[in-house]
Motif scaffolding. Structure first.
Motif, PDB file in Angstrom:
ATOM      1  N   ALA A  19       0.711  -1.280   0.025  1.00 32.34           N
ATOM      2  CA  ALA A  19       0.096  -0.140   0.142  1.00 32.34           C
ATOM      3  C   ALA A  19       0.837   1.305  -0.068  1.00 32.34           C
ATOM      4  N   ALA A  20       2.141   1.366   0.612  1.00 29.97           N
ATOM      5  CA  ALA A  20       2.915   2.338   0.818  1.00 29.97           C
ATOM      6  C   ALA A  20       3.010   3.008  -0.690  1.00 29.97           C
ATOM      7  N   CYS A  21       3.154   2.297  -1.616  1.00 30.20           N
ATOM      8  CA  CYS A  21       3.389   2.694  -3.042  1.00 30.20           C
ATOM      9  C   CYS A  21       2.601   2.293  -4.079  1.00 30.20           C
ATOM     10  N   ALA A  22       1.223   2.193  -3.704  1.00 27.61           N
ATOM     11  CA  ALA A  22       0.316   1.467  -4.812  1.00 27.61           C
ATOM     12  C   ALA A  22      -0.344   2.378  -5.571  1.00 27.61           C
ATOM     13  N   ALA A  23      -0.778   2.212  -6.832  1.00 25.64           N
ATOM     14  CA  ALA A  23      -1.332   3.053  -7.568  1.00 25.64           C
ATOM     15  C   ALA A  23      -2.701   3.123  -7.327  1.00 25.64           C
ATOM     16  N   GLY A  24      -3.303   4.174  -7.710  1.00 26.81           N
ATOM     17  CA  GLY A  24      -4.907   4.572  -7.297  1.00 26.81           C
ATOM     18  C   GLY A  24      -5.744   4.130  -8.317  1.00 26.81           C
ATOM     19  N   GLY A  25      -6.960   4.493  -7.980  1.00 24.30           N
ATOM     20  CA  GLY A  25      -8.123   4.069  -8.914  1.00 24.30           C
ATOM     21  C   GLY A  25      -9.257   4.160  -8.437  1.00 24.30           C
ATOM     22  N   ASP A  26     -10.198   4.550  -9.229  1.00 28.02           N
ATOM     23  CA  ASP A  26     -11.577   5.074  -9.070  1.00 28.02           C
ATOM     24  C   ASP A  26     -12.469   3.793  -9.235  1.00 28.02           C
ATOM     25  N   VAL A  27     -12.725   3.276  -7.918  1.00 30.78           N
ATOM     26  CA  VAL A  27     -13.694   1.806  -8.129  1.00 30.78           C
ATOM     27  C   VAL A  27     -15.148   1.906  -8.541  1.00 30.78           C
ATOM     28  N   SER A  28     -15.426   3.364  -8.555  1.00 35.48           N
ATOM     29  CA  SER A  28     -17.062   3.773  -8.932  1.00 35.48           C
ATOM     30  C   SER A  28     -17.027   3.625 -10.600  1.00 35.48           C
ATOM     31  N   GLU A  29     -15.768   3.418 -11.202  1.00 31.46           N
ATOM     32  CA  GLU A  29     -15.883   3.467 -12.690  1.00 31.46           C
ATOM     33  C   GLU A  29     -15.359   2.100 -12.938  1.00 31.46           C
ATOM     34  N   PRO A  30     -15.793   1.773 -14.098  1.00 28.16           N
ATOM     35  CA  PRO A  30     -15.046   0.595 -14.811  1.00 28.16           C
ATOM     36  C   PRO A  30     -13.391   0.193 -14.564  1.00 28.16           C
ATOM     37  N   ILE A  31     -13.121  -0.889 -14.504  1.00 26.92           N
ATOM     38  CA  ILE A  31     -11.514  -1.095 -14.586  1.00 26.92           C
ATOM     39  C   ILE A  31     -10.863  -0.692 -15.659  1.00 26.92           C
ATOM     40  N   PRO A  32      -9.955   0.508 -15.543  1.00 25.06           N
ATOM     41  CA  PRO A  32      -9.419   0.958 -16.835  1.00 25.06           C
ATOM     42  C   PRO A  32      -8.604  -0.253 -17.502  1.00 25.06           C
ATOM     43  N   THR A  33      -8.840  -0.066 -18.999  1.00 26.43           N
ATOM     44  CA  THR A  33      -8.140  -1.131 -19.637  1.00 26.43           C
ATOM     45  C   THR A  33      -7.608  -0.302 -20.997  1.00 26.43           C
ATOM     46  N   THR A  34      -6.465  -0.768 -21.614  1.00 23.23           N
ATOM     47  CA  THR A  34      -5.772  -0.544 -22.945  1.00 23.23           C
ATOM     48  C   THR A  34      -5.642  -1.760 -23.874  1.00 23.23           C
ATOM     49  N   LEU A  35      -6.413  -1.817 -24.802  1.00 20.25           N
ATOM     50  CA  LEU A  35      -6.193  -2.988 -25.698  1.00 20.25           C
ATOM     51  C   LEU A  35      -5.056  -2.858 -26.877  1.00 20.25           C
ATOM     52  N   VAL A  36      -4.200  -3.729 -26.972  1.00 24.54           N
ATOM     53  CA  VAL A  36      -3.042  -3.414 -27.795  1.00 24.54           C
ATOM     54  C   VAL A  36      -3.202  -4.803 -28.904  1.00 24.54           C
ATOM     55  N   SER A  37      -3.754  -4.518 -30.094  1.00 24.19           N
ATOM     56  CA  SER A  37      -4.036  -5.694 -30.952  1.00 24.19           C
ATOM     57  C   SER A  37      -2.824  -6.352 -31.477  1.00 24.19           C
ATOM     58  N   VAL A  77      -3.345  -7.823 -26.542  1.00 24.82           N
ATOM     59  CA  VAL A  77      -2.943  -7.595 -25.024  1.00 24.82           C
ATOM     60  C   VAL A  77      -3.935  -6.649 -24.344  1.00 24.82           C
ATOM     61  N   LEU A  78      -4.569  -7.108 -23.418  1.00 26.28           N
ATOM     62  CA  LEU A  78      -5.257  -5.919 -22.762  1.00 26.28           C
ATOM     63  C   LEU A  78      -4.490  -5.787 -21.306  1.00 26.28           C
ATOM     64  N   LEU A  79      -4.143  -4.454 -21.461  1.00 22.60           N
ATOM     65  CA  LEU A  79      -3.540  -3.908 -20.079  1.00 22.60           C
ATOM     66  C   LEU A  79      -4.507  -3.447 -19.223  1.00 22.60           C
ATOM     67  N   THR A  80      -4.493  -3.597 -17.929  1.00 27.21           N
ATOM     68  CA  THR A  80      -5.551  -3.486 -17.073  1.00 27.21           C
ATOM     69  C   THR A  80      -5.027  -2.535 -15.760  1.00 27.21           C
ATOM     70  N   GLY A  81      -5.705  -1.588 -15.301  1.00 31.26           N
ATOM     71  CA  GLY A  81      -5.527  -0.904 -14.075  1.00 31.26           C
ATOM     72  C   GLY A  81      -6.387  -1.618 -12.853  1.00 31.26           C
ATOM     73  N   LEU A  82      -6.315  -3.193 -12.706  1.00 31.34           N
ATOM     74  CA  LEU A  82      -6.914  -3.553 -11.392  1.00 31.34           C
ATOM     75  C   LEU A  82      -6.018  -3.248 -10.237  1.00 31.34           C
ATOM     76  N   THR A  83      -5.984  -2.101  -9.839  1.00 33.93           N
ATOM     77  CA  THR A  83      -5.006  -1.653  -8.714  1.00 33.93           C
ATOM     78  C   THR A  83      -5.624  -2.098  -7.561  1.00 33.93           C
ATOM     79  N   LEU A  84      -4.831  -1.746  -6.314  1.00 25.64           N
ATOM     80  CA  LEU A  84      -5.240  -1.910  -5.002  1.00 25.64           C
ATOM     81  C   LEU A  84      -6.524  -1.592  -4.464  1.00 25.64           C
ATOM     82  N   PRO A  85      -7.042  -0.296  -5.087  1.00 21.05           N
ATOM     83  CA  PRO A  85      -8.274  -0.046  -4.448  1.00 21.05           C
ATOM     84  C   PRO A  85      -9.294  -0.880  -4.869  1.00 21.05           C
ATOM     85  N   PHE A  86      -9.332  -1.661  -5.843  1.00 22.28           N
ATOM     86  CA  PHE A  86     -10.177  -2.574  -6.535  1.00 22.28           C
ATOM     87  C   PHE A  86     -10.229  -3.846  -5.361  1.00 22.28           C
TER      88      PHE A  86
END
Length: 249
Positions: A19-37, A77-86
């Protein structure tokens, strides 16, 4: 199985470092993603679950998609932002299933792999706990596997195979570690499933002992211990080291 309700509310000691250096994230929004085809016609999807302090932008910056596609050019490849807040929300595995895995299946994706780094490695195992067999393969890079109490139980039993985890319990703040290791033990007893799980970790990292214990549940050819610590200097070459033999299975 039940979602991991309030998993992290009572596990703050275990995750103090994370948690000391965990990335944030808004759990009220969908999990952030970026698709690399895929650069070639896609035959599979690799979903990347980040470690502590990581997010989609960090995965992009570290070239994770390019690393994967250098060996698997037929992989989206689907990069996700499933970070510690989730995870703290207690619904990381169920949201991964409902927001990423199920939509991919609905689009016709026939082969899905999870690639989990550190915290994300634990997330991949917890997803397997709640949705066993939902993905075709799992790639674990230095997964975080909880504290020493359960691990010492396993060592005292002589081996993961001899360990008695007790009755199955819903995942929660006091049970998730035991259920995490129960899932790993089930791989040990399932010759077909354990062939689809791959592990890499560093010889100098803090998680080496717990990862060695996990490695007991997997075929020796599916485990790589490489020079390095718990960072990208290890994870980039470790990804390549796992993908080639995994593809050939």
């Amino acid at each position: 199985m039940l979602p991991t309700m309030k998993m992290w509310a009572c596990a703050s000691i275990l995750f103090a470092l994370l948690a000391a250096c965990a990335a944030g994230g808004d759990v009220s929004e969908p999990i952030p993603t970026t698709l690399v085809s895929a650069p070639q016609p896609a035959k599979r999807l690799v979903v990347v679950l980040p470690g502590r302090g990581e997010d989609v932008a960090r995965l992009e910056n570290k070239g994770m998609a390019a690393t994967i596609q250098a060996t698997w050019p037929d992989a989206d490849v689907l990069l996700t932002g499933l970070t510690l807040p989730f995870y703290r929300q207690g619904l990381a595995a169920s949201r991964l299933q409902s927001e990423i895995i199920e939509p991919a299946r609905a689009r016709g994706v026939g082969e899905i792999w999870l690639l989990g780094i550190s915290l994300g490695g634990m997330g991949a195992i917890l997803h397997e706990h709640e949705y066993p067999g939902e993905v075709e393969g799992i790639l674990l890079l230095s997964p975080f596997l909880g504290g020493r109490r359960i691990q010492d139980e396993i060592r005292s039993a002589g081996s993961l195979a001899n360990w008695e985890p007790g009755p199955v319990q819903p995942l929660g703040p006091d049970t998730f570690e035991r259920e995490l290791w129960r899932t790993i033990q089930q791989w040990n007893n399932d010759p077909m499933r354990k062939k689809t799980v791959w592990l890499a970790y560093g010889e100098d990292e803090a998680f080496r002992e717990s990862n060695e214990l996990l490695g007991q549940a997997l075929p020796p050819d599916n485990v790589r211990m490489l020079p390095g610590d718990h960072d990208w200097k290890l994870w980039t070459p470790a990804t390549a080291a796992l993908l080639q033999p995994a593809r050939n299975k």
